[in-house]
Design an enzyme around this catalytic site. Structure first.
Site, PDB file in Angstrom:
ATOM      1  N   THR A 281      99.112  21.991 -26.570  1.00 42.23           N
ATOM      2  CA  THR A 281      98.903  20.929 -25.580  1.00 42.23           C
ATOM      3  C   THR A 281      97.411  20.797 -25.292  1.00 42.23           C
ATOM      4  O   THR A 281      96.711  21.801 -25.149  1.00 42.23           O
ATOM      5  CB  THR A 281      99.655  21.228 -24.271  1.00 42.23           C
ATOM      6  OG1 THR A 281     101.061  21.210 -24.533  1.00 42.23           O
ATOM      7  CG2 THR A 281      99.352  20.185 -23.201  1.00 42.23           C
ATOM      8  N   PHE A 283      94.653  19.775 -22.714  1.00 37.31           N
ATOM      9  CA  PHE A 283      94.435  19.619 -21.283  1.00 37.31           C
ATOM     10  C   PHE A 283      93.048  19.020 -21.048  1.00 37.31           C
ATOM     11  O   PHE A 283      92.093  19.360 -21.751  1.00 37.31           O
ATOM     12  CB  PHE A 283      94.521  20.970 -20.562  1.00 37.31           C
ATOM     13  CG  PHE A 283      95.896  21.577 -20.562  1.00 37.31           C
ATOM     14  CD1 PHE A 283      96.744  21.410 -19.470  1.00 37.31           C
ATOM     15  CD2 PHE A 283      96.346  22.313 -21.649  1.00 37.31           C
ATOM     16  CE1 PHE A 283      98.020  21.974 -19.468  1.00 37.31           C
ATOM     17  CE2 PHE A 283      97.617  22.882 -21.652  1.00 37.31           C
ATOM     18  CZ  PHE A 283      98.456  22.702 -20.561  1.00 37.31           C
TER      19      PHE A 283
END
Length: 376
Positions: A281, A283
């Protein structure tokens, strides 16, 4: 019938004429650019271009050629505009972005916010970027995080914006448009889901599994091997771990990170249960200040364009013409305008680069609106 070799010779001669005429046209466009600098006029005059296209297309003898002439001159006019944007930059007429270049982020003593609860992947990303000994707190929603920044109650927020398996975090994209907060950094965190339960729990005892919907989806193959388990969605993976700890039932387990399991004193029953071992992921680090690192190499922008054929093509040509590499494009529906979309683009560059200034100037003039989301 004319031999092919003779046809090609004639085409070569016509092409040579076209090149000479093109260069003559661009010389005149340079003069137009200099005149616009002196008079303070904008480069893009849509009404004038539409009138010109209509006139030129009518000179063609048939419908096919009319369409071809329109497409050809759309390109010629677009190249002329790009030349004029370049001339403006060379003559010091530089569009201001209001962003201030800084050498480094002020991390010391910074107050940080993330969405979720203790043990969330966002918190792990926060610690990875700012260090373990940082001053942080959590809020319930992404909107809460953005409002906290806007109100000055935090210096930076850490928010997920994209997962390599599940795609974009749409709400975060929308909030970047709504709030005057800006991206100043990013970090990519590998996502490795664990099955975690109370200490001493055996997998055979489990009846119910909690996790975020994405956590359940990303671990589907493993969970399919245990179809008797009830799968229950919660707000995030850390809340799942928190719930198992709070309810103290060995029949319950959480799909969460190793970090969440550690924070909530759970035992890891099975490691790496997510389907994709390369899952990660991205960020973003968000601030309420319009700043960018002087060594930053990526820019995020968003823009809206007319709902017309070719609109997106012409906007994206500014990246091609200025030799800028796009790394991502995403679209989101515009609220209140059915079937119209806002586009988000990431591309390589720095706000201080001449090529970036040229591209941003062109997009700002030709799109309905443009917002620079950050340079990081």
């Amino acid at each position: 019938m004319i031999p092919l070799s003779e046809i090609r010779e004639q085409l070569d001669e016509i092409d040579s004429q076209i090149v000479r005429l093109y260069e003559k046209r661009m010389e005149l466009c340079t003069e137009v650019g200099l005149t616009k600098i002196a008079s303070g006029k904008k480069v893009y005059d849509k009404e004038r271009e539409m009138q010109k296209l209509a006139t030129l297309s009518q000179m063609a003898s048939n419908e096919f050629n009319q369409r071809g002439i329109t497409e050809l001159y759309e390109q010629l006019m677009a190249m002329s505009r790009k030349l004029q944007y370049q001339i403006l930059t060379e003559h010091g007429v530089i569009g201001k972005t209001a962003f201030i270049g800084i050498d480094s982020l002020d991390k010391k003593g910074a107050r940080l916010v993330f969405q979720g609860v203790e043990g969330a992947y966002s918190q792990a990303a926060l610690h990875s970027y700012f260090g373990e000994e940082c001053d942080s707190f959590h809020v319930q929603t992404f909107r809460d995080a953005m409002e906290t920044l806007e109100d000055g109650l935090a210096d930076y927020a850490v928010l997920p914006i994209e997962n390599s398996s599940a795609g974009a975090v749409s709400q975060v994209y929308d909030l970047l448009v709504e709030f005057e907060n800006h991206i100043v950094g990013e970090i990519v965190l590998p996502i490795r889901h664990m099955l975690a339960g109370l200490p001493g729990t055996k997998i055979e005892e489990i009846e119910c599994v909690y996790s975020h919907p994405q956590g359940l989806m990303q671990s589907a193959r493993f969970l399919d091997e245990h179809r008797n388990w009830q799968q229950i969605s919660v707000a995030n993976t850390a809340i799942a771990a928190q719930k198992v700890l709070k309810e103290q039932k060995k029949t319950q387990a959480a799909v969460c990170s190793e970090y969440a399991a550690k924070i909530h004193h759970l035992e890891i029953l099975k490691e790496g249960i997510n389907d994709n071992s390369n899952n990660s992921t991205r960020f973003i680090i968000v601030s309420n200040q319009k700043v960018y690192l002087k060594q930053a190499g990526k820019i995020s922008i968003c823009f809206e364009i007319p709902h017309e054929s070719g609109s997106l093509y012409h906007i994206l040509s500014h990246f091609i013409y200025n030799n800028l590499n796009m790394t991502k494009i995403e679209s989101r529906p515009i609220e209140g305008r059915t079937w119209e979309y806002r586009f988000f683009v990431d591309f390589e560059g720095n706000l201080n680069d001449a090529s970036v200034k040229n591209a941003i100037r062109g997009i700002r003039e030709e799109a309905r609106n443009l917002k620079i989301l950050g340079n990081y």
